[in-house]
Motif scaffolding. Structure first.
Motif, mmCIF file in Angstrom:
data_model
loop_
_atom_site.group_PDB
_atom_site.id
_atom_site.type_symbol
_atom_site.label_atom_id
_atom_site.label_comp_id
_atom_site.label_asym_id
_atom_site.label_seq_id
_atom_site.Cartn_x
_atom_site.Cartn_y
_atom_site.Cartn_z
ATOM 1 N N LYS A 87 45.166 9.464 31.977
ATOM 2 C CA LYS A 87 45.708 11.311 31.066
ATOM 3 C C LYS A 87 47.275 10.303 30.833
ATOM 4 N N PRO A 88 48.232 11.327 29.727
ATOM 5 C CA PRO A 88 49.397 10.907 29.192
ATOM 6 C C PRO A 88 50.320 10.711 30.510
ATOM 7 N N VAL A 89 51.585 10.032 30.670
ATOM 8 C CA VAL A 89 52.087 10.003 31.555
ATOM 9 C C VAL A 89 53.317 10.952 31.111
ATOM 10 N N GLY A 90 53.649 11.712 30.213
ATOM 11 C CA GLY A 90 54.476 12.619 30.035
ATOM 12 C C GLY A 90 54.695 13.563 30.594
ATOM 13 N N PRO A 91 53.413 14.323 31.278
ATOM 14 C CA PRO A 91 53.657 15.357 31.838
ATOM 15 C C PRO A 91 54.010 14.711 33.818
ATOM 16 N N TRP A 92 53.887 13.839 34.192
ATOM 17 C CA TRP A 92 53.826 13.092 35.358
ATOM 18 C C TRP A 92 55.688 13.526 35.498
ATOM 19 N N VAL A 93 56.157 12.468 33.973
ATOM 20 C CA VAL A 93 58.045 12.131 33.505
ATOM 21 C C VAL A 93 59.214 13.727 33.842
ATOM 22 N N ALA A 94 57.549 14.673 33.390
ATOM 23 C CA ALA A 94 58.772 15.600 33.313
ATOM 24 C C ALA A 94 58.969 16.639 34.243
ATOM 25 N N GLU A 95 57.283 16.458 35.394
ATOM 26 C CA GLU A 95 57.964 16.785 36.602
ATOM 27 C C GLU A 95 58.238 16.372 37.730
ATOM 28 N N MET A 96 58.623 14.930 38.084
ATOM 29 C CA MET A 96 59.690 14.087 38.762
ATOM 30 C C MET A 96 60.871 14.213 37.965
ATOM 31 N N ASP A 97 60.945 14.148 36.777
ATOM 32 C CA ASP A 97 62.219 14.522 36.611
ATOM 33 C C ASP A 97 62.957 16.015 36.379
ATOM 34 N N GLY A 98 62.398 16.765 36.821
ATOM 35 C CA GLY A 98 62.682 18.793 37.129
ATOM 36 C C GLY A 98 62.985 18.436 38.888
ATOM 37 N N ARG A 99 62.127 17.298 39.536
ATOM 38 C CA ARG A 99 62.422 17.920 41.075
ATOM 39 C C ARG A 99 63.490 16.418 41.199
#
Length: 225
Positions: free
Chosen positions: A134-146
């Motif tokens: 899966k693309p890394v973008g959603p993980w980055v967005a979640e961890m940045d948001g948290r």
């Protein structure tokens, strides 16, 4: 261009840090930070402090120790410049593809611990499996948001790495990474978590956990044994 310097050495390296080495390190820090060459850096916990995370067939596998069994161990990270660590260990230079922030990070929040998360390949996994990653973008967005992920970057391939050692005042530069292992560092992220469990949870959610290996290792204060 931004670079990460991965400092490595033998497990008994701490004993080699005498007054001359510490004075040289202080001078190096003053020069690189003062000139804006060094953006961020910190010593890391030793191999005994490392935790490896991967997910296989939906099962989370957490093991103590680093991602690869080598005589060398990752001891610190510092961007760009020269470092006295090269006298007794080695410094691997890898270019960042994504880039790092242009300002120093603030001190960790109260009760928080910073971790370096190394994103590594796993030679046991069929390369064709990467097609399904899966693309890394959603993980980055979640961890940045948290507020867990402070920054990170993909790295240039290991073949583009240069390893620097200084022996008898002579710089020896070789092509390739510092350790000849089948596993290779493909990227990194700096995490700030409440504890190791939260760091493991963040690593387990990374898409590479299903086809690679993630190592999380705490930062430690400069000069701490």
């Amino acid at each position: 261009m931004q670079y990460i310097l991965i400092h490595t050495g033998a497990p008994d390296l701490d004993g080699a840090w005498d007054d001359e080495a510490w004075a040289s390190l202080t001078s190096w820090l003053d020069e690189t930070i003062g000139s804006g060459v060094s953006i961020e850096g910190s010593p890391l916990g030793l191999d005994a402090d490392a935790t490896t995370v991967k997910v296989r067939d939906g099962q989370l596998i957490v093991t103590d120790g680093p991602y690869a069994e080598t005589k060398e161990q990752v001891a610190a990270v510092r961007w760009a410049g020269r470092h006295p660590h090269s006298w007794m260990g080695a410094v691997e230079v890898r270019a960042l593809i994504g880039g790092a922030p242009a300002v120093h990070l603030p001190e960790p929040g109260t009760g928080k611990t910073r971790y370096m998360m190394l994103v590594c390949t796993d030679p046991a996994v069929d390369p064709q499996e990467f097609v399904h990653m899966k693309p890394v973008g959603p993980w980055v967005a979640e961890m940045d948001g948290r507020g867990i992920r402070l920054f990170g970057s993909e790295l240039e391939p290991p073949g583009a790495a240069r390893t620097v050692r200084v022996r008898e005042s002579r710089a020896i530069v070789t092509d390739g990474p510092f350790a000849e292992t089948k596993e290779q560092v493909a990227g990194f992220d700096v995490l700030e978590c409440a504890d190791l469990d939260e760091a493991i949870e963040a690593a387990a959610k990374h898409p590479m956990a299903r086809v690679g290996i993630l190592e999380v290792r705490p930062f430690r204060p400069l000069g701490e044994d």
